[in-house]
Design a protein around this motif. Structure first.
Motif, PDB file in Angstrom:
ATOM      1  N   GLN A 196      -6.233 -39.598   9.533  1.00  0.00           N
ATOM      2  CA  GLN A 196      -7.682 -39.512   9.556  1.00  0.00           C
ATOM      3  C   GLN A 196      -8.310 -40.843   9.927  1.00  0.00           C
ATOM      4  O   GLN A 196      -9.273 -40.912  10.691  1.00  0.00           O
ATOM      5  CB  GLN A 196      -8.197 -39.055   8.193  1.00  0.00           C
ATOM      6  N   ALA A 197      -7.719 -41.925   9.391  1.00  0.00           N
ATOM      7  CA  ALA A 197      -8.250 -43.260   9.700  1.00  0.00           C
ATOM      8  C   ALA A 197      -8.115 -43.563  11.187  1.00  0.00           C
ATOM      9  O   ALA A 197      -9.015 -44.155  11.803  1.00  0.00           O
ATOM     10  CB  ALA A 197      -7.511 -44.311   8.869  1.00  0.00           C
ATOM     11  N   VAL A 198      -6.998 -43.171  11.801  1.00  0.00           N
ATOM     12  CA  VAL A 198      -6.789 -43.389  13.230  1.00  0.00           C
ATOM     13  C   VAL A 198      -7.802 -42.580  14.037  1.00  0.00           C
ATOM     14  O   VAL A 198      -8.392 -43.074  15.002  1.00  0.00           O
ATOM     15  CB  VAL A 198      -5.341 -43.011  13.636  1.00  0.00           C
ATOM     16  N   ILE A 199      -8.053 -41.320  13.628  1.00  0.00           N
ATOM     17  CA  ILE A 199      -9.030 -40.472  14.319  1.00  0.00           C
ATOM     18  C   ILE A 199     -10.418 -41.086  14.256  1.00  0.00           C
ATOM     19  O   ILE A 199     -11.153 -41.121  15.249  1.00  0.00           O
ATOM     20  CB  ILE A 199      -9.030 -39.053  13.699  1.00  0.00           C
ATOM     21  N   ASP A 200     -10.785 -41.601  13.088  1.00  0.00           N
ATOM     22  CA  ASP A 200     -12.120 -42.180  12.896  1.00  0.00           C
ATOM     23  C   ASP A 200     -12.343 -43.412  13.777  1.00  0.00           C
ATOM     24  O   ASP A 200     -13.473 -43.685  14.190  1.00  0.00           O
ATOM     25  CB  ASP A 200     -12.323 -42.549  11.424  1.00  0.00           C
ATOM     26  N   ARG A 201     -11.255 -44.161  14.083  1.00  0.00           N
ATOM     27  CA  ARG A 201     -11.380 -45.392  14.872  1.00  0.00           C
ATOM     28  C   ARG A 201     -11.301 -45.152  16.376  1.00  0.00           C
ATOM     29  O   ARG A 201     -11.587 -46.040  17.157  1.00  0.00           O
ATOM     30  CB  ARG A 201     -10.294 -46.394  14.471  1.00  0.00           C
ATOM     31  N   GLN A 202     -10.876 -43.964  16.784  1.00  0.00           N
ATOM     32  CA  GLN A 202     -10.652 -43.703  18.203  1.00  0.00           C
ATOM     33  C   GLN A 202     -11.579 -42.600  18.710  1.00  0.00           C
ATOM     34  O   GLN A 202     -11.155 -41.524  19.098  1.00  0.00           O
ATOM     35  CB  GLN A 202      -9.177 -43.307  18.424  1.00  0.00           C
ATOM     36  N   GLU A 203     -12.871 -42.875  18.734  1.00  0.00           N
ATOM     37  CA  GLU A 203     -13.855 -41.862  19.102  1.00  0.00           C
ATOM     38  C   GLU A 203     -13.674 -41.402  20.556  1.00  0.00           C
ATOM     39  O   GLU A 203     -13.764 -40.209  20.860  1.00  0.00           O
ATOM     40  CB  GLU A 203     -15.269 -42.405  18.897  1.00  0.00           C
ATOM     41  N   ASN A 204     -13.454 -42.353  21.463  1.00  0.00           N
ATOM     42  CA  ASN A 204     -13.315 -41.982  22.885  1.00  0.00           C
ATOM     43  C   ASN A 204     -12.106 -41.074  23.101  1.00  0.00           C
ATOM     44  O   ASN A 204     -12.162 -40.103  23.867  1.00  0.00           O
ATOM     45  CB  ASN A 204     -13.183 -43.241  23.738  1.00  0.00           C
ATOM     46  N   GLU A 205     -10.995 -41.415  22.451  1.00  0.00           N
ATOM     47  CA  GLU A 205      -9.786 -40.606  22.596  1.00  0.00           C
ATOM     48  C   GLU A 205      -9.994 -39.211  22.027  1.00  0.00           C
ATOM     49  O   GLU A 205      -9.536 -38.214  22.599  1.00  0.00           O
ATOM     50  CB  GLU A 205      -8.603 -41.290  21.908  1.00  0.00           C
ATOM     51  N   VAL A 206     -10.697 -39.128  20.881  1.00  0.00           N
ATOM     52  CA  VAL A 206     -10.958 -37.834  20.258  1.00  0.00           C
ATOM     53  C   VAL A 206     -11.805 -36.967  21.189  1.00  0.00           C
ATOM     54  O   VAL A 206     -11.544 -35.774  21.367  1.00  0.00           O
ATOM     55  CB  VAL A 206     -11.656 -38.025  18.897  1.00  0.00           C
ATOM     56  N   MET A 207     -12.800 -37.595  21.814  1.00  0.00           N
ATOM     57  CA  MET A 207     -13.654 -36.849  22.741  1.00  0.00           C
ATOM     58  C   MET A 207     -12.844 -36.353  23.943  1.00  0.00           C
ATOM     59  O   MET A 207     -13.045 -35.228  24.420  1.00  0.00           O
ATOM     60  CB  MET A 207     -14.805 -37.745  23.219  1.00  0.00           C
ATOM     61  N   ALA A 208     -11.948 -37.178  24.415  1.00  0.00           N
ATOM     62  CA  ALA A 208     -11.120 -36.793  25.563  1.00  0.00           C
ATOM     63  C   ALA A 208     -10.225 -35.608  25.210  1.00  0.00           C
ATOM     64  O   ALA A 208     -10.046 -34.682  26.015  1.00  0.00           O
ATOM     65  CB  ALA A 208     -10.276 -37.975  26.019  1.00  0.00           C
ATOM     66  N   ILE A 209      -9.664 -35.622  24.006  1.00  0.00           N
ATOM     67  CA  ILE A 209      -8.807 -34.517  23.563  1.00  0.00           C
ATOM     68  C   ILE A 209      -9.613 -33.238  23.443  1.00  0.00           C
ATOM     69  O   ILE A 209      -9.175 -32.165  23.883  1.00  0.00           O
ATOM     70  CB  ILE A 209      -8.141 -34.870  22.216  1.00  0.00           C
ATOM     71  N   LYS A 210     -10.801 -33.355  22.886  1.00  0.00           N
ATOM     72  CA  LYS A 210     -11.643 -32.170  22.717  1.00  0.00           C
ATOM     73  C   LYS A 210     -12.112 -31.625  24.065  1.00  0.00           C
ATOM     74  O   LYS A 210     -12.405 -30.435  24.202  1.00  0.00           O
ATOM     75  CB  LYS A 210     -12.852 -32.510  21.850  1.00  0.00           C
ATOM     76  N   ALA A 211     -12.121 -32.532  25.078  1.00  0.00           N
ATOM     77  CA  ALA A 211     -12.519 -32.097  26.422  1.00  0.00           C
ATOM     78  C   ALA A 211     -11.359 -31.456  27.182  1.00  0.00           C
ATOM     79  O   ALA A 211     -11.524 -31.014  28.314  1.00  0.00           O
ATOM     80  CB  ALA A 211     -13.069 -33.290  27.209  1.00  0.00           C
ATOM     81  N   GLY A 212     -10.179 -31.431  26.552  1.00  0.00           N
ATOM     82  CA  GLY A 212      -9.038 -30.767  27.167  1.00  0.00           C
ATOM     83  C   GLY A 212      -7.912 -31.680  27.613  1.00  0.00           C
ATOM     84  O   GLY A 212      -6.870 -31.205  28.096  1.00  0.00           O
ATOM     85  N   ASN A 213      -8.090 -33.007  27.475  1.00  0.00           N
ATOM     86  CA  ASN A 213      -7.037 -33.941  27.880  1.00  0.00           C
ATOM     87  C   ASN A 213      -6.063 -34.146  26.717  1.00  0.00           C
ATOM     88  O   ASN A 213      -6.151 -35.106  25.955  1.00  0.00           O
ATOM     89  CB  ASN A 213      -7.649 -35.276  28.308  1.00  0.00           C
ATOM     90  N   LEU A 214      -5.123 -33.224  26.593  1.00  0.00           N
ATOM     91  CA  LEU A 214      -4.200 -33.255  25.447  1.00  0.00           C
ATOM     92  C   LEU A 214      -3.193 -34.392  25.519  1.00  0.00           C
ATOM     93  O   LEU A 214      -2.559 -34.724  24.513  1.00  0.00           O
ATOM     94  CB  LEU A 214      -3.460 -31.914  25.366  1.00  0.00           C
ATOM     95  N   LYS A 215      -3.013 -35.003  26.699  1.00  0.00           N
ATOM     96  CA  LYS A 215      -2.072 -36.118  26.815  1.00  0.00           C
ATOM     97  C   LYS A 215      -2.489 -37.309  25.961  1.00  0.00           C
ATOM     98  O   LYS A 215      -1.657 -38.101  25.529  1.00  0.00           O
ATOM     99  CB  LYS A 215      -1.959 -36.550  28.279  1.00  0.00           C
ATOM    100  N   VAL A 216      -3.787 -37.442  25.727  1.00  0.00           N
ATOM    101  CA  VAL A 216      -4.301 -38.565  24.935  1.00  0.00           C
ATOM    102  C   VAL A 216      -3.798 -38.480  23.494  1.00  0.00           C
ATOM    103  O   VAL A 216      -3.749 -39.473  22.776  1.00  0.00           O
ATOM    104  CB  VAL A 216      -5.844 -38.586  24.973  1.00  0.00           C
ATOM    105  N   LEU A 217      -3.396 -37.266  23.079  1.00  0.00           N
ATOM    106  CA  LEU A 217      -2.889 -37.093  21.717  1.00  0.00           C
ATOM    107  C   LEU A 217      -1.670 -37.988  21.466  1.00  0.00           C
ATOM    108  O   LEU A 217      -1.469 -38.469  20.344  1.00  0.00           O
ATOM    109  CB  LEU A 217      -2.532 -35.624  21.479  1.00  0.00           C
ATOM    110  N   ASN A 218      -0.878 -38.226  22.517  1.00  0.00           N
ATOM    111  CA  ASN A 218       0.303 -39.083  22.357  1.00  0.00           C
ATOM    112  C   ASN A 218      -0.078 -40.502  21.959  1.00  0.00           C
ATOM    113  O   ASN A 218       0.660 -41.175  21.231  1.00  0.00           O
ATOM    114  CB  ASN A 218       1.110 -39.123  23.659  1.00  0.00           C
ATOM    115  N   LYS A 219      -1.238 -40.963  22.438  1.00  0.00           N
ATOM    116  CA  LYS A 219      -1.693 -42.294  22.055  1.00  0.00           C
ATOM    117  C   LYS A 219      -2.005 -42.355  20.569  1.00  0.00           C
ATOM    118  O   LYS A 219      -1.658 -43.321  19.878  1.00  0.00           O
ATOM    119  CB  LYS A 219      -2.934 -42.682  22.861  1.00  0.00           C
ATOM    120  N   LEU A 220      -2.637 -41.284  20.063  1.00  0.00           N
ATOM    121  CA  LEU A 220      -2.951 -41.253  18.630  1.00  0.00           C
ATOM    122  C   LEU A 220      -1.674 -41.220  17.796  1.00  0.00           C
ATOM    123  O   LEU A 220      -1.586 -41.869  16.739  1.00  0.00           O
ATOM    124  CB  LEU A 220      -3.825 -40.039  18.310  1.00  0.00           C
ATOM    125  N   ILE A 221      -0.681 -40.456  18.268  1.00  0.00           N
ATOM    126  CA  ILE A 221       0.607 -40.401  17.553  1.00  0.00           C
ATOM    127  C   ILE A 221       1.228 -41.788  17.510  1.00  0.00           C
ATOM    128  O   ILE A 221       1.736 -42.224  16.474  1.00  0.00           O
ATOM    129  CB  ILE A 221       1.565 -39.408  18.243  1.00  0.00           C
TER     130      ILE A 221
END
Length: 521
Positions: free
Chosen positions: A462-487
């Motif tokens: 949750q802390a990582v999600i809260d700090r990465q707003e741009n990445e979260v928006m990209a994932i929600k827009a359909g760019n699932l590859k960005v999820l690997n960065k969060l992992i």
């Protein structure tokens, strides 16, 4: 038996690299690197190119390979064979060609030649002959070499070899080169050139050592094919135990450069200089060589038997039975590769990688037997991690500080999900140090166990999600590859102690929750 210092010869049947058709001429093949077990005559030609619209140079390669037989004594004397012995310390009266001395054929050398011939699908001659090949050289005390020119011990065989046709090692083709013959012959001595004192000394320790000359037809069309064929022969000889077969490759590029610069290729014997990293001329072979072959008067015909021709009252210890040798042939490399692919489900190219390194296939199988991990996953750790480290540090499999037991122990921890793959690689780095610690001890000392507290892991996600707003928006827009960065960021936060699969599940779950909650904010 240790391998010995190298000598290789180039030039062979016909001169020339010619345009349009591959015509046999002097192309050179493999050379030993500082040690001798195999010396070669490469017989080949080429089709030139490059300039004025001509086609590229295409080598036509055949090889004559001298493989030193693994035997405790020499071919025709009882002198011991030992690498790096003091000069002239292993020389019998016969080796030095003292008058009145006679050759006595070494049974072990004959058996090694028969075994090699059978492995290469040759016809074994039940009657073969020995000949004298005359030529002058300072380290050839008799002035002739005992060989088999008229009727060699084995003829008309073939060698199948495979090579990759793409850079990814994923597409392989199998080709065949014909084996013209295999013959027994004795080695010469060794000339030691002392430039400081401007003198040459002769060491006869090598004189009389048994060789098998394997003559290949010029059926190969490039250095890669020649190297693959030689490598396959090397593996066969090592599997049989008939030779240690230490060798390396060089020469085709030199000939191409010579021709492109307007030079000509001489028919000559060349030696490989390990210091210079190239071949150098030894002796001219431009004219027709008159070796004045004659039957060896001191050796009777070599008679071999099979089960049908063996006399009933013959002492089996006094003869060589071809069928008996054939029945005891070990699995050849091609058979071993097939078994590895069939038994463990690995890719064909992986089976080649395992057999190309001495002892690696046995190491892999020992790891598979001792771990719960599937063989397809084990192969990645053995080839990508273990083998890479060994090559980086110029170590053999036998010299590896990580035993098959330790690697299997580590993979069991990974398979039981007690550590992550990132942590496993950290443990492997520690194991390379060879300090005698077990994988589990290293895991405990460095606190590399996987986080077992799921609530703590959820908080980190949750802390990582809260700090990465741009990445979260990209994932929600359909760019699932960005999820690997969060992992990866979660892995960094936990210092590799989190299970990536579980982290992915938690992140996906939380991002779905965030998506549902967004309209209510």
């Amino acid at each position: 038996m240790a391998a010995m210092a190298a000598r290789a010869c180039g030039g062979a049947w016909r001169r020339g690299w010619q345009r349009g058709r591959g015509v046999p001429g002097p192309a050179l093949g493999p050379f030993p690197r500082g040690q001798r077990a195999v010396a070669c005559n490469a017989r080949g030609g080429a089709v030139p190119a490059g300039k004025s619209g001509l086609a590229p140079w295409v080598p036509v390669v055949g090889l004559e390979i001298h493989a030193q037989i693994s035997s405790n004594s020499k071919l025709f004397s009882g002198s011991q064979v030992q690498f790096a012995a003091p000069p002239n310390s292993l020389v019998s009266f016969f080796d030095a060609s003292l008058p009145g001395t006679l050759p006595v054929l070494n049974r072990r050398c004959v058996e090694a030649a028969v075994m090699t011939g059978l492995a290469l699908k040759c016809s074994i001659n039940k009657k073969s002959l020995f000949d004298r090949k005359h030529y002058f050289y300072a380290d050839l005390p008799a002035g002739y070499q005992i060989t088999q020119q008229r009727v060699p011990i084995a003829v008309n065989g073939s060698l199948s070899y495979s090579l990759c046709i793409d850079s990814k090692m994923s597409q392989m083709v199998t080709k065949t080169v014909r084996i013209k013959q295999i013959q027994l012959e004795q080695d010469s001595g060794k000339s030691l050139h002392d430039d400081t004192r401007s003198q040459t000394l002769v060491d006869l320790n090598r004189a009389g050592v048994g060789l098998m000359e394997v003559v290949m037809e010029p059926d190969m069309c490039c250095g890669e094919e020649a190297a693959a064929a030689v490598r396959e022969l090397q593996l066969i000889l090592q599997t049989l135990g008939s030779s240690q077969a230490v060798m390396a490759d060089y020469e085709i590029q030199r000939q191409i450069e010579e021709l492109e610069n307007g030079g000509t290729i001489l028919n000559e014997t060349r030696a490989f200089d390990s210091k210079l990293g190239c071949t150098v001329p030894m002796r001219d072979k431009e004219g027709k060589q008159d070796y004045r072959f004659m039957p060896e008067p001191n050796l009777p015909p070599l008679i071999l038997y099979d089960a049908k021709s063996l006399p009933a009252n013959m002492n089996h210890q006094q003869v060589i039975n071809i069928d008996w040798i054939h029945e005891r042939l070990p699995d050849l490399p091609s058979v071993k590769r097939e078994k590895l692919v069939e038994q463990y489900g690995i890719l064909p190219e992986h089976s080649f990688a395992l057999l190309n390194e001495d002892g690696l296939a046995e190491f892999y199988e020992n790891v598979v037997k001792q771990t719960r991990m599937k063989p397809k996953r084990v192969i990645g750790w053995v080839l990508n991690n273990l083998l890479s480290y060994l090559k980086q540090h110029s170590l053999t499999v036998k010299e590896s500080p990580v035993s098959s037991f330790l690697l299997a122990d580590l993979l069991n921890l990974l398979e039981k999900k007690e550590i992550s793959s990132t942590a496993a690689k950290q443990v492997l780095v520690e194991l390379w140090k060879g300090e005698g610690k077990t994988p589990l001890e290293i895991v405990k000392e460095q606190k590399l166990q996987l986080l077992q507290d799921q609530k703590e892991l959820e908080q980190i996600c949750q802390a990582v999600i809260d700090r990465q707003e741009n990445e979260v928006m990209a994932i929600k827009a359909g760019n699932l590859k960005v999820l690997n960065k969060l992992i990866g960021l979660v892995q960094r936060e936990t210092q590799g102690r989190s299970n990536p699969v579980l982290v992915k599940q938690l992140l996906e779950k939380k991002l779905e929750v965030a998506t549902r909650e967004k309209p209510h904010k």
